[in-house]
Write a protein that holds these residues in place. Structure first.
Motif, PDB file in Angstrom:
ATOM      1  N   UNK A  55       0.827  -1.213   0.000  1.00 16.93           N
ATOM      2  CA  UNK A  55       0.000   0.000   0.000  1.00 16.93           C
ATOM      3  C   UNK A  55       0.863   1.265   0.000  1.00 16.93           C
ATOM      4  N   UNK A  56       2.030   1.208   0.635  1.00 19.05           N
ATOM      5  CA  UNK A  56       2.905   2.383   0.664  1.00 19.05           C
ATOM      6  C   UNK A  56       3.727   2.490  -0.614  1.00 19.05           C
ATOM      7  N   UNK A  58     -11.008  -3.489  -4.796  1.00 18.68           N
ATOM      8  CA  UNK A  58      -9.851  -2.643  -4.469  1.00 18.68           C
ATOM      9  C   UNK A  58      -9.908  -1.302  -5.185  1.00 18.68           C
ATOM     10  N   UNK A  59     -10.262  -1.351  -6.488  1.00 21.28           N
ATOM     11  CA  UNK A  59     -10.282  -0.140  -7.309  1.00 21.28           C
ATOM     12  C   UNK A  59     -11.239   0.892  -6.755  1.00 21.28           C
ATOM     13  N   UNK A  60     -12.457   0.424  -6.441  1.00 21.18           N
ATOM     14  CA  UNK A  60     -13.466   1.347  -5.932  1.00 21.18           C
ATOM     15  C   UNK A  60     -13.068   1.922  -4.575  1.00 21.18           C
ATOM     16  N   UNK A  61     -12.525   1.047  -3.720  1.00 18.84           N
ATOM     17  CA  UNK A  61     -12.097   1.493  -2.391  1.00 18.84           C
ATOM     18  C   UNK A  61     -11.050   2.606  -2.507  1.00 18.84           C
ATOM     19  N   UNK A  62     -10.032   2.387  -3.335  1.00 14.62           N
ATOM     20  CA  UNK A  62      -8.965   3.389  -3.487  1.00 14.62           C
ATOM     21  C   UNK A  62      -9.488   4.654  -4.134  1.00 14.62           C
ATOM     22  N   UNK A  84     -10.384   5.165   0.173  1.00 13.42           N
ATOM     23  CA  UNK A  84     -10.349   4.187   1.265  1.00 13.42           C
ATOM     24  C   UNK A  84      -8.949   3.646   1.516  1.00 13.42           C
ATOM     25  N   UNK A  85      -8.655   3.370   2.789  1.00 11.61           N
ATOM     26  CA  UNK A  85      -7.364   2.767   3.125  1.00 11.61           C
ATOM     27  C   UNK A  85      -7.506   1.254   3.307  1.00 11.61           C
TER      28      UNK A  85
END
Ligand code: ADP
Length: 263
Positions: free
Chosen positions: A45-46, A211-215, A219-220
């Motif tokens: 994520x980083x 994942x795509x929608x969350x980011x 979203x974390x």
């Protein structure tokens, strides 16, 4: 450190409508695996925003002739990625602070004036929504014994998820009040909903249905993990009900011993 695996405590008979009450079950043999996954996830994520930032910095170094607009655009993308990293680090610090509290903090809970807290959270939710959703609010004059900052942050996480996973024009209902002999804070949305198979895993760190929608919506992947820890520290439980394509209800329930209401 502490890691928890959710146990399915109740599933509604209708398979399209899932309701799961989470209960923490520590399972020693999975701890190491969970810890390894966590480190791998944080690194990934980083790494993603760092790759974007260093890529644009290299581009600028090699391209003296780039025009102002292009440079401004690159900078705005780098700023966005910097913000992502900051949000992720803030959430990681919150999680680690909550885990330390699990291991015996001396802080005493207070009586929290929930009606005011819920009103504040709704106001913030409306600001996030920017007029894209209808808000319905039902608040009873009930107080709770707990930690105000944590309860606010848990409530805000649920409201911001409702905003982020509900298309424009949908509605978001926020309720606070008595529930049986205890109390309950709930957020019901008319959003995308969640398939039954994902529900037991939603409070795992970095677990996302999409994942795509969350980011894309900021979203974390740590929000519900934080909510779960906060509830444990405040004597509550999380219940999730959802119907794919129709919407979801996330409820934080508190027992009688934590609830103060004037009858
Ligand atoms: P994120 O930052 O990805 O939103 P959370 O821990 O808050 O992380 O939520 C985990 C996942 O649960 C989300 O990625 C999303 O797939 C799902 N989710 C959470 N709230 C909702 C909701 N109100 N409607 C639909 N899906 C939701």
């Amino acid at each position: 450190g502490t890691n928890f695996i959710l146990e399915v405590a109740a599933v509604a008979p209708d398979a399209r409508h899932t309701m799961i009450v989470t209960r923490d079950v520590t399972e020693g043999r999975r701890l190491e695996e969970v810890r390894r996954d966590f480190v791998a996830n944080v690194s990934h994520e980083l790494r993603t925003p760092l790759t974007v930032i260093s890529g644009f910095l290299d581009l600028e170094k090699d391209d003296d002739g780039a025009n102002r607009e292009v440079l401004a655009y690159h900078r705005s993308l780098m700023r966005e990625q910097t913000k992502r990293m900051r949000m992720l680090l803030d959430d990681l610090l919150t999680l680690s602070r909550l885990e330390n509290e699990d291991e015996g903090s001396t802080d005493e809970p207070d009586v929290v004036a929930m009606p005011k807290l819920v009103e504040d959270v709704v106001r913030e939710g409306k600001a996030l929504s920017m007029g894209k959703h209808d808000f319905l609010v039902e608040i009873e004059d009930v107080s709770l014994v707990g930690f105000a900052d944590e309860l606010r942050s848990a409530a805000m996480n649920l409201v911001s998820n409702a905003v982020r996973y509900t298309p424009e024009g949908g509605s978001i209902t926020v309720r606070w009040g008595r529930y049986g002999t205890g109390s309950c804070f709930s957020v019901t949305d008319t959003g995308i909903g969640i398939d039954a198979k994902h529900i037991p895993r939603l409070t795992e760190r970095f677990y996302r249905v999409d994942k795509g929608r969350s980011r894309a919506t900021g979203g974390t992947g740590l929000g519900l993990a934080i909510v779960k820890h906060i509830l444990r520290h405040n004597g509550g439980t999380l219940a999730i009900e959802s119907t794919p394509g129709k919407g979801s209800t996330f409820s934080m329930r508190f027992p009688e011993a934590r609830t103060f209401s004037k009858f």
